[in-house]
Design a protein around this motif. Structure first.
Motif, mmCIF file in Angstrom:
data_model
loop_
_atom_site.group_PDB
_atom_site.id
_atom_site.type_symbol
_atom_site.label_atom_id
_atom_site.label_comp_id
_atom_site.label_asym_id
_atom_site.label_seq_id
_atom_site.Cartn_x
_atom_site.Cartn_y
_atom_site.Cartn_z
ATOM 1 N N ALA A 140 0.861 -1.181 0.000
ATOM 2 C CA ALA A 140 0.000 0.000 0.000
ATOM 3 C C ALA A 140 0.897 1.231 0.000
ATOM 4 N N THR A 141 0.431 2.294 -0.545
ATOM 5 C CA THR A 141 1.030 3.632 -0.382
ATOM 6 C C THR A 141 2.425 3.855 -0.980
ATOM 7 N N GLU A 142 2.952 5.018 -0.651
ATOM 8 C CA GLU A 142 4.211 5.502 -1.227
ATOM 9 C C GLU A 142 5.408 4.635 -0.871
ATOM 10 N N MET A 143 5.371 4.050 0.363
ATOM 11 C CA MET A 143 6.541 3.307 0.818
ATOM 12 C C MET A 143 6.888 2.170 -0.137
ATOM 13 N N THR A 144 5.866 1.424 -0.540
ATOM 14 C CA THR A 144 6.104 0.305 -1.434
ATOM 15 C C THR A 144 6.593 0.816 -2.786
ATOM 16 N N LYS A 145 6.034 1.964 -3.200
ATOM 17 C CA LYS A 145 6.433 2.512 -4.503
ATOM 18 C C LYS A 145 7.925 2.813 -4.540
ATOM 19 N N THR A 146 8.479 3.278 -3.421
ATOM 20 C CA THR A 146 9.909 3.592 -3.363
ATOM 21 C C THR A 146 10.717 2.384 -3.810
ATOM 22 N N VAL A 147 10.314 1.239 -3.314
ATOM 23 C CA VAL A 147 11.035 0.020 -3.675
ATOM 24 C C VAL A 147 10.627 -0.443 -5.069
ATOM 25 N N MET A 148 9.340 -0.451 -5.318
ATOM 26 C CA MET A 148 8.846 -1.056 -6.548
ATOM 27 C C MET A 148 9.156 -0.241 -7.810
ATOM 28 N N THR B 215 -3.269 -3.507 -5.253
ATOM 29 C CA THR B 215 -2.679 -3.129 -3.976
ATOM 30 C C THR B 215 -3.750 -2.469 -3.106
ATOM 31 N N ALA B 216 -3.410 -2.257 -1.830
ATOM 32 C CA ALA B 216 -4.419 -1.755 -0.879
ATOM 33 C C ALA B 216 -4.462 -0.237 -0.844
ATOM 34 N N GLU B 217 -5.599 0.294 -0.477
ATOM 35 C CA GLU B 217 -5.695 1.702 -0.116
ATOM 36 C C GLU B 217 -5.421 1.791 1.391
ATOM 37 N N PRO B 218 -4.742 2.862 1.840
ATOM 38 C CA PRO B 218 -4.458 2.987 3.283
ATOM 39 C C PRO B 218 -5.724 2.885 4.142
#
Ligand code: NAD
Length: 252
Positions: free
Chosen positions: A187-195, A216-219
């Protein structure tokens, strides 16, 4: 209302899952303390909540520094009253393949997830023991169970969080303090940093196929599980890990 007049601290609540959890708690009647390192988003979140008629305060806090945690806890007590609910949510990432990971990357992650979680646990537990009621919710991750390529620091820290959850649940149960963990995935920006990092393109391909729900999930949908664990709805649940991961743990 499920959390009427409860006082809740949510760390890292300036954005993402933490902000969604704080909003969900406030909507259920809790007074919420946004314990956040980034003053800009912390203040903006509190302003937004107050404009909705919710009770909220910003407490500046780098969770990896014990003195800041103790000071923040004191400010919450002064501003809102004794603390009933703690959500250890603040998080960060510092990805690298294990043979290239630096000590700095390792300690940066442990400082926030493990040390920060422990400092806050110690800072609130006295209030809860005295009042014979408490809810502590750690934020783990599906990576604690599955590991995560390029994130040995993070997956190890999220496993350590589960050790704290289970031990605290055993020690504190006799005081009517329930301690559980939520394990979100994607979910969210954190995963995007990696992905979104080109170095991790192969993980991205696996990720897309990983969720039976195919998204993916919404917060906000992750936040609902925290309301359950913070309220009387979970009065006989302690020491557990609730996976809020779209079923991704099932797919190997
Ligand atoms: N997003 C996901 O897919 C996912 C998956 C599994 C677990 N998690 C966990 O959920 C939690 C929230 O994740 P998110 O995606 O909302 O992250 P995010 O990056 O969107 O938000 C994290 C928040 O924590 C704050 N923060 C970071 N370091 C801090 C510190 N030292 N002191 C105080 N605040 C600090 C940041 O300023 C930010 O507001 C984290 O613990 C994360 O590890 C997230």
């Amino acid at each position: 209302m499920l959390l009427k007049d409860r006082v809740a601290v949510i760390t890292g609540a300036g954005q993402g899952i933490g902000k969604a959890v704080a909003a969900a708690f406030a909507a259920e009647g809790a007074a919420v303390a946004v314990a956040e390192m980034n003053a800009e988003i912390g203040n903006a979140t509190v302003e937004e909540f107050r404009s909705k008629g919710w009770k909220a305060m910003f407490v500046p806090c780098d969770v990896s520094v014990r003195q800041q945690v103790d000071e923040a806890a004191a400010k919450v007590r002064e501003g809102l009253g004794p603390i009933d609910i703690l959500v250890n949510n603040a998080g960060n990432t510092a990805p690298a393949m294990l043979h290239k990971m630096t000590d700095e990357q390792w300690h940066k992650i442990w400082g926030v997830h493990v040390h920060g979680g422990f400092y806050w646990l110690q800072a609130v537990v006295g209030d809860m023991i005295e009042r014979k009621w408490g809810r502590i919710i750690f934020t783990s991750s599906s990576t604690a169970q599955n590991g995560s390529i390029g994130q040995i620091n993070y997956s190890a820290a999220k496993s350590a969080v589960l050790g704290m959850t289970r031990t605290a649940a055993r020690e504190l149960g006799k005081h009517n303090i329930l301690v559980n963990a939520v394990a979100p995935a994607s979910a969210t920006e954190m995963t995007k940093t990696v992905m979104e990092d080109p170095k991790f393109a192969d993980i991205r391909a696996v990720q897309a196929k990983m969720h039976p729900l195919r998204r993916t999930a919404e917060p906000e949908e992750v936040a609902k599980s925290y309301v359950f664990l913070a309220s009387e709805l979970s009065s006989y649940v302690t020491g557990q890990v609730l996976s809020v991961d779209g079923g991704s743990m099932l797919v190997r």
